[in-house]
Design an enzyme around this catalytic site. Structure first.
Site, short mmCIF file in Angstrom:
data_model
loop_
_atom_site.label_atom_id
_atom_site.label_comp_id
_atom_site.label_asym_id
_atom_site.label_seq_id
_atom_site.Cartn_x
_atom_site.Cartn_y
_atom_site.Cartn_z
N ASN A 156 -14.06 31.18 -2.81
CA ASN A 156 -12.99 32.46 -2.44
C ASN A 156 -12.93 32.27 -1.02
OD1 ASN A 156 -11.29 34.65 -3.30
ND2 ASN A 156 -12.77 36.03 -2.31
N LYS A 157 -12.04 33.09 -0.33
CA LYS A 157 -11.67 33.41 0.93
C LYS A 157 -13.10 33.27 1.81
CE LYS A 157 -8.59 33.41 2.72
NZ LYS A 157 -8.18 32.10 3.16
N GLN B 187 -5.87 38.98 6.02
CA GLN B 187 -5.53 39.31 4.48
C GLN B 187 -5.84 40.84 4.29
OE1 GLN B 187 -6.60 36.33 5.29
NE2 GLN B 187 -5.78 34.81 4.26
N ASP C 130 -10.82 31.65 -5.97
CA ASP C 130 -9.65 30.57 -6.01
C ASP C 130 -10.14 29.51 -6.99
OD1 ASP C 130 -9.44 32.04 -3.27
OD2 ASP C 130 -7.58 31.00 -3.58
N ARG D 20 -1.58 23.50 -1.56
CA ARG D 20 -2.84 24.06 -1.10
C ARG D 20 -3.87 23.55 -2.07
NH1 ARG D 20 -3.33 29.93 0.49
NH2 ARG D 20 -5.04 29.35 1.93
O1 MRU Z 1 -5.73 31.91 1.74
P1 MRU Z 1 -5.19 32.91 0.71
O2 MRU Z 1 -4.87 34.20 1.33
O3 MRU Z 1 -4.48 32.29 -0.44
O4 MRU Z 1 -6.71 33.28 -0.20
C1 MRU Z 1 -6.65 34.31 -1.15
C2 MRU Z 1 -7.98 34.48 -1.63
O5 MRU Z 1 -8.91 33.95 -1.18
C3 MRU Z 1 -7.88 35.57 -3.01
O6 MRU Z 1 -9.11 36.12 -2.84
C4 MRU Z 1 -7.89 34.57 -4.20
O7 MRU Z 1 -6.72 33.62 -4.03
C5 MRU Z 1 -7.63 35.31 -5.41
S1 MRU Z 1 -6.19 36.13 -5.51
C6 MRU Z 1 -6.00 37.18 -6.87
#
Ligand code: MRU
Length: 358
Positions: free
Chosen positions: A260-261, A209, A250, A96
């Protein structure tokens, strides 16, 4: 206010272990939550890469641990060859692209193994030494991650007042880390001090999520939680029901921009409009000092089927998994080393301002 939260009800998401004399990764396949707490045990590094890709294991710190573990499983696998070492580790590191923790963890375990002479030993035929070095380093990363989360939680809780109604986006919880969580680590630490009145969890389209993971995790732990659709956050804020926003990250660049997401940026804009503090909680392993600003962050694009399970002829789908919140919308970044204004983060993380400046 007495605290009734119970973290013992939360599973450990990823753990590299020895079982019957062999190395295995034990992980919770998060695709099945909240309906089923399915644990998978595998010694197959390719299976771990797949789990990362399909979000069986997800969340920046958790995929870091899983990626490091995949390296250890690679080294313990008699069918792999040192001739493919660099190439196959790149397959792991690039599973990823947005969360820098994945590449960071792979590079860190390999660097430690190299420094200990274990890579050279493996080239000379002693693979056991390499497998052990990578195993030990992975476990170390996992331990440090939990410790960082607990430190972040303590720092973040200080920013919140008793009775806080907090909004979060996606899942930056214990499920997304080796344990305790980043944004939800702040929630747990504050809840232990009796400061959390309620958490509003954005559902987090398209993969849910927030709906599937954050709401489940908080309910398991005994934190009062209300699930909302992403498009309800504005009304909730306008109604005066949100005192603070805390999200995870992220990747954070030198200037304090935060990936971030997808949807986080919108929440930050809303928070600014309503005068609500917007905090980001992330360990130093999420800070990418090699990048100057958010526009340089690779944003993962995912399949159309996640948004539109039944294709409609003639309809295209745009599905970026992350967005970038500009530093100017971030009130403060909570790390295991303390709380920093976005503009001060790089220096606090040891970045020496070069000729071009931060
Ligand atoms: O696609 P994902 O579910 O891996 O995305 C996760 C996020 O965006 C979280 O907010 C981020 O990784 C921080 S996790 C402590």
């Amino acid at each position: 206010m007495p605290s009734s939260i119970d973290l013992s009800r939360l599973p450990r998401t990823v753990a590299l272990e020895r079982q019957q004399g062999r190395s295995v990764l034990r992980y919770v396949d998060q695709r099945f939550l909240p309906g089923e707490l399915r644990e998978v045990v595998t010694a197959d590094w390719r299976e771990v890469v797949d789990a990362i890709k399909v979000l069986g294991v997800r969340g920046a710190p958790a995929i870091g641990v899983a990626g490091a573990a995949a390296c250890a499983l690679w080294a313990a696998d008699p069918t792999t060859s040192m001739e493919n070492f660099a190439q196959e580790l790149e397959v792991i590191a690039s599973a990823r692209p947005t969360a820098v923790n994945l590449r960071w963890a792979v590079e860190r375990v390999v660097a430690a193994a190299e420094a200990a002479g274990a890579v050279e030993a493996a080239r000379q035929g002693d693979r056991e030494v390499l497998a052990q070095a990578l195993f030990d380093q992975t476990q170390r990363i996992a331990r440090e991650d939990e410790a960082a989360n607990r430190a972040m939680g303590a720092f973040g809780a200080e920013l919140l007042s008793p009775g806080t109604r907090l909004l979060t986006h996606c899942n930056a919880g214990s499920l997304a880390t080796s344990f305790f969580g980043t944004a939800l680590g702040v929630v747990y630490a504050a809840a232990q001090q009796g400061k959390i009145a309620r958490v509003y969890a954005d559902e987090t389209r398209p993969l849910g999520q927030g709906a599937r993971l954050t709401s489940w995790e908080l309910a398991q732990a005994g934190v009062p939680v209300t699930l909302i659709c992403d498009n309800m956050a504005a009304s909730l804020m306008a109604a005066g029901k949100v005192d603070a926003v805390v999200v995870g990250a992220d990747r954070i660049t030198r200037n304090g921009d935060v990936a971030n997401k997808i949807g986080t940026y919108g929440v930050a804009v809303l928070a600014r409009h309503h005068g609500i503090p917007f905090y980001v909680a992330a360990p130093s392993s999420t800070v990418d000092l090699s990048l100057k600003e958010g526009s340089q962050i690779p944003i993962e694009q995912r399949g159309a089927d996640e948004v539109l399970p039944q294709p409609i002829p003639g309809v295209q789908v745009w599905n970026p998994a992350f967005d970038v919140t500009p530093a100017e919308l971030v009130t403060a970044i909570i790390t295991e080393r303390g709380v920093f204004a976005p503009a001060d983060l790089a220096q606090a993380m040891g970045y020496i301002t070069g000729e071009a400046g931060v």
